[in-house]
Write an enzyme that holds these catalytic residues in place. Structure first.
Site, PDB file in Angstrom:
ATOM      1  N   VAL A 254      12.981 -22.480  13.618  1.00  0.00           N
ATOM      2  CA  VAL A 254      14.260 -21.842  13.312  1.00  0.00           C
ATOM      3  C   VAL A 254      14.947 -21.518  14.630  1.00  0.00           C
ATOM      4  CG1 VAL A 254      15.426 -19.908  12.194  1.00  0.00           C
ATOM      5  CG2 VAL A 254      13.349 -20.871  11.171  1.00  0.00           C
ATOM      6  N   CYS A 255      16.055 -22.163  14.892  1.00  0.00           N
ATOM      7  CA  CYS A 255      16.768 -21.976  16.163  1.00  0.00           C
ATOM      8  C   CYS A 255      17.778 -20.840  16.051  1.00  0.00           C
ATOM      9  CB  CYS A 255      17.478 -23.263  16.566  1.00  0.00           C
ATOM     10  SG  CYS A 255      16.370 -24.584  17.039  1.00  0.00           S
ATOM     11  N   LEU A 256      17.435 -19.722  16.648  1.00  0.00           N
ATOM     12  CA  LEU A 256      18.324 -18.557  16.676  1.00  0.00           C
ATOM     13  C   LEU A 256      18.180 -17.868  18.030  1.00  0.00           C
ATOM     14  CD1 LEU A 256      17.913 -16.746  13.213  1.00  0.00           C
ATOM     15  CD2 LEU A 256      20.003 -17.768  14.113  1.00  0.00           C
TER      16      LEU A 256
END
Length: 446
Positions: A92-94
């Protein structure tokens, strides 16, 4: 420090479980609060609408100074990239998770927490997720416009196929040919058997009952999504690969909405049959004088007595003297659009109540924005009283009689009634006429 992190996680977990947000759910196995599961229900008017997306959270001892590790687990076995920022391998790219470079001030801080992470992930599930890919935020070329539409189309298809249909088929033990086989046992299936509950070989599926009940809420919306999609794509048409997709980090496949509709309707039939089977299981539990049977019998008697004391007009009885099937006759509230109506509502209780929550259905047809066309009511019992059968009755009645409900698309269970209720003045008039017509019909059918 370790104790402080556990305390912080426990508090955040408790706050979220008490929260009335119908699109988020969290759960931990036993007392291991450092490892938890979370469920995000896709937002309305997006290709993720009412999909069930699961995530795994792992907190280290430095929390909240350091963010947890978050992994998406709804990926079709690592074969489906649901978003430019949610990879097929679960990444999850955050920026707040430190998995993506963000602007100054967007990095993690101890002031953030579990809920802010979930809301940030949910915000990725937008109406146009194509723009989430860096460099494509303002893409307005003709090809980009075409890609945006095609990206939405395949996400909608896979949301239904993977996050909804496959998940429910697994829960219900539905085989590839549509027949029902014995479902895999999970920790949700056991009643007060602690030896079994502590068996680590049994999968931890905390959202099984929630997803089943929400499927009944959103069934008509799923069908509406399929009907709309059939106008846009043809069965057998291949998914278009996006410019930012490559290697194993893609969403590949072909459209087949005809097959999805068939599987969706089969799930509904199997789920309805499961609910009906609770009656037979309940009679067996009553014969064995199980804890749940005795408890429900006692609660039924208490509710009947409370109705008498409060001079409540509604009538409650057991079907076939079965404590697992309650039948409520609801009298419409005077001086409202329900005035004069007489409605029959069945409450089906599971032999695993309250672990499996009751499933309710209006047998008397009522056109109402909080009641699905098949009679399933949309209501929320207080999180701290879900073992109290009376609280479910009270919550349903409150949902029916609420005069000024806030707009909330998460309660969209009857698309036609919902659209009229929240439309313009003429739409609301039409809604009221149809509601009154169904109330009058209920009196004629008595």
């Amino acid at each position: 420090m370790a104790d402080q992190s556990v305390f912080r996680i426990t508090k955040e977990l408790s706050d979220l479980q008490k929260n009335s947000d119908l699109s988020l759910a969290v759960a931990v196995q036993d007392i291991d609060v450092r490892n938890l599961k979370a469920l995000i229900i896709g937002p309305h008017e997006t290709p993720y609408e009412f999909g069930f997306f699961e995530f795994q959270f792992k907190f280290n001892k430095d929390y909240p100074r350091k963010s947890p590790t978050v992994t998406a687990t709804t990926t079709n076995g690592g074969r489906c990239r649901f978003n430019p920022n949610i990879y097929a391998n679960g990444k999850v790219c955050l920026s707040i998770l430190g998995t993506w470079r963000g602007e100054r001030g967007e990095e993690w801080s101890a002031a953030q927490g579990l809920e802010s992470i979930l809301l940030s992930i949910q915000s990725l599930m937008s109406a146009n997720p194509y723009e989430n890919e860096p460099g494509f935020e303002d893409a307005n070329e003709a090809k980009d416009k075409e890609n945006q539409a095609e990206y939405v189309q395949k996400i909608r298809h896979e949301t239904l196929r993977v996050s909804v249909i496959q998940r429910l088929e697994e829960y219900l033990g539905i085989g590839l040919d549509g027949s029902v086989i014995a479902p895999v046992s999970t920790k949700d299936d056991y009643e007060l058997d602690m030896d079994t509950v502590e068996d680590e070989s049994v999968p931890f599926e905390p959202f099984k009952d929630l997803c089943k009940r929400r499927f009944l809420w959103y069934f008509e919306s799923y069908l509406a999504a399929i009907e709309k999609a059939k106008e846009e794509v043809k069965d057998g048409q291949s998914f278009t690969r996006m410019p930012f997709e490559g290697g194993s980090n893609t969403m590949e496949g072909k459209f087949n909405y005809t097959e999805l509709e068939k599987r969706l309707r089969n799930i509904k039939a199997v789920l309805d049959q499961e609910t009906e089977n609770w009656a037979k299981e309940g009679l067996e539990a009553k014969t064995k004088e199980s804890t749940v049977a005795v408890n429900l019998q006692r609660q039924y008697e208490q509710v009947v007595e409370s109705f008498k004391r409060a001079d409540v007009p509604h009538n409650l009885e057991l079907q076939d003297n079965n404590p697992f099937i309650w039948v409520l006759t609801y009298f419409g509230k005077p001086m409202t659009n329900l005035d004069g109506g007489l409605f029959r509502l069945r409450l089906h209780f599971s032999p695993r109540f309250p672990h499996e929550q009751p499933r309710l259905k209006f047998e008397t047809r009522l056109f109402h924005h909080r009641i699905a066309p098949d009679g399933t009511p949309c209501y929320v019992a207080p999180s701290n009283r879900q073992e109290d059968a009376k609280s479910h009755i009270e919550a349903v009645i409150e949902a029916l009689e609420e005069e000024n409900p806030p707009y909330d698309p998460r309660t969209l269970v009857n698309p036609e009634a919902f659209k009229l209720y929240w439309g313009g003045a003429d739409d609301r008039k039409m809604y009221n006429r149809r509601l009154r017509r169904s109330v009058q019909q209920s009196m004629e059918d008595c």
